[in-house]
Design a protein around this motif. Structure first.
Motif, PDB file in Angstrom:
ATOM      1  N   PHE A  48       0.817  -1.214   0.000  1.00  0.00           N
ATOM      2  CA  PHE A  48       0.000   0.000   0.000  1.00  0.00           C
ATOM      3  C   PHE A  48       0.852   1.266   0.000  1.00  0.00           C
ATOM      4  O   PHE A  48       0.855   2.062   0.937  1.00  0.00           O
ATOM      5  CB  PHE A  48      -0.958   0.003   1.188  1.00  0.00           C
ATOM      6  CG  PHE A  48      -2.117   0.959   0.988  1.00  0.00           C
ATOM      7  CD1 PHE A  48      -3.082   0.698   0.034  1.00  0.00           C
ATOM      8  CD2 PHE A  48      -2.224   2.104   1.747  1.00  0.00           C
ATOM      9  CE1 PHE A  48      -4.146   1.579  -0.155  1.00  0.00           C
ATOM     10  CE2 PHE A  48      -3.275   2.990   1.572  1.00  0.00           C
ATOM     11  CZ  PHE A  48      -4.237   2.723   0.621  1.00  0.00           C
ATOM     12  N   GLU A  49       1.565   1.452  -1.145  1.00  0.00           N
ATOM     13  CA  GLU A  49       2.324   2.674  -1.371  1.00  0.00           C
ATOM     14  C   GLU A  49       1.740   3.410  -2.569  1.00  0.00           C
ATOM     15  O   GLU A  49       1.194   2.800  -3.493  1.00  0.00           O
ATOM     16  CB  GLU A  49       3.807   2.352  -1.611  1.00  0.00           C
ATOM     17  CG  GLU A  49       4.536   1.790  -0.405  1.00  0.00           C
ATOM     18  CD  GLU A  49       4.691   2.823   0.678  1.00  0.00           C
ATOM     19  OE1 GLU A  49       4.648   4.039   0.364  1.00  0.00           O
ATOM     20  OE2 GLU A  49       4.873   2.427   1.859  1.00  0.00           O
ATOM     21  N   GLY A  76      -0.707  -3.136  -3.508  1.00  0.00           N
ATOM     22  CA  GLY A  76      -1.702  -3.976  -2.862  1.00  0.00           C
ATOM     23  C   GLY A  76      -1.897  -3.695  -1.375  1.00  0.00           C
ATOM     24  O   GLY A  76      -1.005  -3.225  -0.668  1.00  0.00           O
ATOM     25  N   GLU A  77      -3.081  -4.003  -0.872  1.00  0.00           N
ATOM     26  CA  GLU A  77      -3.437  -3.809   0.528  1.00  0.00           C
ATOM     27  C   GLU A  77      -3.172  -5.097   1.321  1.00  0.00           C
ATOM     28  O   GLU A  77      -2.997  -6.169   0.760  1.00  0.00           O
ATOM     29  CB  GLU A  77      -4.914  -3.418   0.669  1.00  0.00           C
ATOM     30  CG  GLU A  77      -5.257  -2.090   0.004  1.00  0.00           C
ATOM     31  CD  GLU A  77      -6.734  -1.751   0.148  1.00  0.00           C
ATOM     32  OE1 GLU A  77      -7.041  -0.777   0.849  1.00  0.00           O
ATOM     33  OE2 GLU A  77      -7.565  -2.493  -0.418  1.00  0.00           O
ATOM     34  N   ASP A  82      -2.036  -2.995  13.541  1.00  0.00           N
ATOM     35  CA  ASP A  82      -2.410  -2.688  14.920  1.00  0.00           C
ATOM     36  C   ASP A  82      -3.903  -2.840  15.114  1.00  0.00           C
ATOM     37  O   ASP A  82      -4.684  -2.911  14.151  1.00  0.00           O
ATOM     38  CB  ASP A  82      -2.001  -1.258  15.293  1.00  0.00           C
ATOM     39  CG  ASP A  82      -0.504  -1.083  15.332  1.00  0.00           C
ATOM     40  OD1 ASP A  82       0.182  -2.095  15.547  1.00  0.00           O
ATOM     41  OD2 ASP A  82      -0.029   0.055  15.155  1.00  0.00           O
ATOM     42  N   ALA A  83      -4.282  -2.868  16.388  1.00  0.00           N
ATOM     43  CA  ALA A  83      -5.687  -2.852  16.783  1.00  0.00           C
ATOM     44  C   ALA A  83      -5.915  -1.649  17.694  1.00  0.00           C
ATOM     45  O   ALA A  83      -4.970  -1.161  18.334  1.00  0.00           O
ATOM     46  CB  ALA A  83      -6.058  -4.146  17.519  1.00  0.00           C
ATOM     47  N   PRO A  84      -7.121  -1.134  17.769  1.00  0.00           N
ATOM     48  CA  PRO A  84      -7.383  -0.005  18.681  1.00  0.00           C
ATOM     49  C   PRO A  84      -7.048  -0.385  20.116  1.00  0.00           C
ATOM     50  O   PRO A  84      -7.223  -1.525  20.541  1.00  0.00           O
ATOM     51  CB  PRO A  84      -8.879   0.256  18.493  1.00  0.00           C
ATOM     52  CG  PRO A  84      -9.217  -0.338  17.164  1.00  0.00           C
ATOM     53  CD  PRO A  84      -8.310  -1.509  16.989  1.00  0.00           C
ATOM     54  N   ASN A 109      -0.065   2.133   9.775  1.00  0.00           N
ATOM     55  CA  ASN A 109      -0.243   0.703  10.026  1.00  0.00           C
ATOM     56  C   ASN A 109      -1.577   0.164   9.509  1.00  0.00           C
ATOM     57  O   ASN A 109      -1.877  -1.014   9.707  1.00  0.00           O
ATOM     58  CB  ASN A 109      -0.138   0.426  11.528  1.00  0.00           C
ATOM     59  CG  ASN A 109       1.247   0.690  12.064  1.00  0.00           C
ATOM     60  OD1 ASN A 109       2.229   0.578  11.334  1.00  0.00           O
ATOM     61  ND2 ASN A 109       1.350   1.047  13.332  1.00  0.00           N
ATOM     62  N   VAL A 110      -2.364   1.028   8.855  1.00  0.00           N
ATOM     63  CA  VAL A 110      -3.642   0.561   8.287  1.00  0.00           C
ATOM     64  C   VAL A 110      -3.385  -0.360   7.107  1.00  0.00           C
ATOM     65  O   VAL A 110      -4.062  -1.373   6.909  1.00  0.00           O
ATOM     66  CB  VAL A 110      -4.515   1.759   7.878  1.00  0.00           C
ATOM     67  CG1 VAL A 110      -5.789   1.283   7.183  1.00  0.00           C
ATOM     68  CG2 VAL A 110      -4.866   2.588   9.104  1.00  0.00           C
TER      69      VAL A 110
END
Length: 359
Positions: A48-49, A76-77, A82-84, A109-110
Motif C-alpha cells: 500500500f504505497e 496492494g493492501e 495494529d488494533a485499537p 499501520n492501516v
C-alpha cells in the motif's frame, strides 16, 4: 483497450510509465505488446504505497499525439498491523445504548484504504464456547531456551469465546500449567521449556465463567540453532544455604559478645594475686566488695614496750612495707612509686629513761 481501428499503424502496443510518488524518484517502463490486454502486474512492491502512473499508446510511427493523463495508484493492501487500544466504556445511556471510546491506530499501520472500526457485542448470558483449534511452531528465544508459538483458531461461525489461554505439561505428568489470559492477540508464546522434551499442549477458549479446551497435541522440542548455556542452581547459590550461613555467623557474633562481657565483669585484679603470695587470703568472694582491714597475726603492738612510749602514726608506707620487699617508699594517688625521689624517713628510736640510782 483501444479498438483496432484506432491503431493507425502496425506494431501497436502500450507503454506503462510508473514511479513512486516521492520527490526525485525515477520512472520505470513496462511495455505491453498485446493490444487486447487491459492490465499489467508489477511484482515485488511494498504494501500500500502511492504511485504516479500513465499509459501511452505507441505504433511504428511513434507515440500518440494526445498526451496521456497521469493518475495516482496504490500497491496492494493487507491486514492492519495494529488494533485499537484503551477500549473503554464511558457511559451507559440506556438499556440499549452505551458510549464507548478507544485510541485510533497509526495511519501508516492501516495498510489499505481505511473503512472504519468494526464493533462486536455479546450478551451477558455467557455460554460455553465451541471447541477451539490451534497450530504450533517452535521458535527461538533470546534466553536460549526453546519456545513454542501457539496460534488460536476460534470457531468464528459459532461461539468462539472472548479470549483464550494455553495449558502445557511434560509428557506423563498429571497436572497442566497455564499461561496468563491472552486478550488481544490470536497467538501466545510459551517460554522456558526444556529441549529434547515432549509436551502435551492445548488451547482453552474462555467466555465469562465458561471454558472449553481444545484437543491435546504432543509437541516435541529440538535444540535451537547455536550453543547456549543453561545454568543450574548449586548448593552455594541456593537461598537456604545462604540463610543458614548468615544464621551461624549471627550466633557466633552473639557468643563472642557474651564472652567479652563476662570477662570484663568477672576478672580478678593483679593486686589480689600479689597479696595472696604474701599470705593475705582474707579477701571476700564478692568482686566489687572492699576487704575489711585486719592486723597481721603475731604482730605485737608497739605500745606494749613502754607506757611512756608513743609510736608515731602508722603511715600508708609502713603498711605497704609489711607486704612488699623492703621499703616500699610512698605511692602517689595514681599508684606510682615516688619514694626514691623524696628523702627517706628516718627511723624514730624511742628514748627509754635510764633507771634512777637508788641512794
Amino acid at each position: 483497450p483501444m479498438p483496432e481501428i484506432e491503431h493507425n499503424a502496425p506494431r501497436f502496443y502500450y507503454r506503462v510509465y510508473w514511479r513512486r510518488d516521492i520527490d526525485g524518484s525515477a520512472s520505470n517502463i513496462e511495455d505491453v505488446t498485446d493490444w487486447k490486454q487491459s492490465s499489467v502486474v508489477i511484482p515485488n512492491q511494498p504494501t500500500f504505497e502511492r504511485y504516479r502512473i500513465k499509459v501511452v499508446a505507441i505504433n511504428e510511427r511513434g507515440e500518440a499525439n494526445v498526451a496521456a493523463q497521469e493518475v495516482n495508484g496504490w500497491s496492494g493492501e493487507d491486514r492492519p498491523l495494529d488494533a485499537p487500544t484503551n477500549f473503554t466504556l464511558k457511559q451507559i445511556i440506556d438499556a440499549k445504548s452505551a458510549l464507548l471510546s478507544w485510541n485510533p491506530i497509526n495511519p501508516f499501520n492501516v495498510r489499505g484504504h481505511f473503512k472504519g472500526y468494526q464493533r462486536t457485542t455479546q450478551s451477558q448470558q455467557f455460554v460455553a464456547p465451541d471447541k477451539p483449534k490451534f497450530t504450533w511452531y517452535q521458535v527461538n528465544s533470546d534466553s536460549g531456551f526453546p519456545a513454542v508459538k501457539l496460534v488460536w483458531h476460534p470457531n468464528v461461525d459459532g461461539r468462539p469465546g472472548s479470549h483464550f489461554y494455553a495449558q502445557y505439561r511434560r509428557k506423563g505428568e498429571p497436572m497442566f500449567e497455564s499461561t496468563p489470559n491472552e486478550l488481544y492477540e490470536d497467538f501466545i508464546i510459551v517460554r522456558g521449556l526444556d529441549d529434547i522434551e515432549t509436551y502435551d499442549m492445548r488451547i482453552v477458549a474462555v467466555d465469562g465463567d465458561h471454558t472449553t479446551a481444545s484437543d491435546t497435541q504432543e509437541v516435541t522440542l529440538h535444540p535451537q540453532d547455536g550453543p547456549y548455556v543453561r545454568y543450574k542452581e548449586s548448593v552455594a547459590t541456593s537461598g537456604w544455604f545462604i540463610g543458614m550461613l548468615l544464621a551461624v555467623a549471627f550466633l557466633l557474633i552473639v557468643l563472642i559478645l557474651v564472652c567479652v562481657i563476662k570477662k570484663n565483669r568477672g576478672g580478678k585484679y593483679a593486686v589480689h594475686e600479689r597479696e595472696a603470695l604474701h599470705g593475705r587470703h582474707d579477701y571476700p568472694d564478692e568482686v566489687n566488695a572492699f576487704p575489711e582491714y585486719n592486723q597481721a597475726a603475731g604482730r605485737v603492738p608497739k605500745s606494749s614496750i613502754s607506757s611512756d612510749f608513743r609510736m608515731p602514726h602508722e603511715s600508708d608506707t609502713d603498711s605497704m612495707a609489711e607486704y612488699g620487699d623492703g621499703d616500699a617508699g610512698e605511692f602517689a594517688e595514681d599508684g606510682s612509686f615516688i619514694g626514691q625521689y623524696r628523702p627517706s624517713r628516718k627511723e624514730v628510736t624511742p628514748s627509754v629513761p635510764e633507771p634512777g640510782t637508788l641512794v
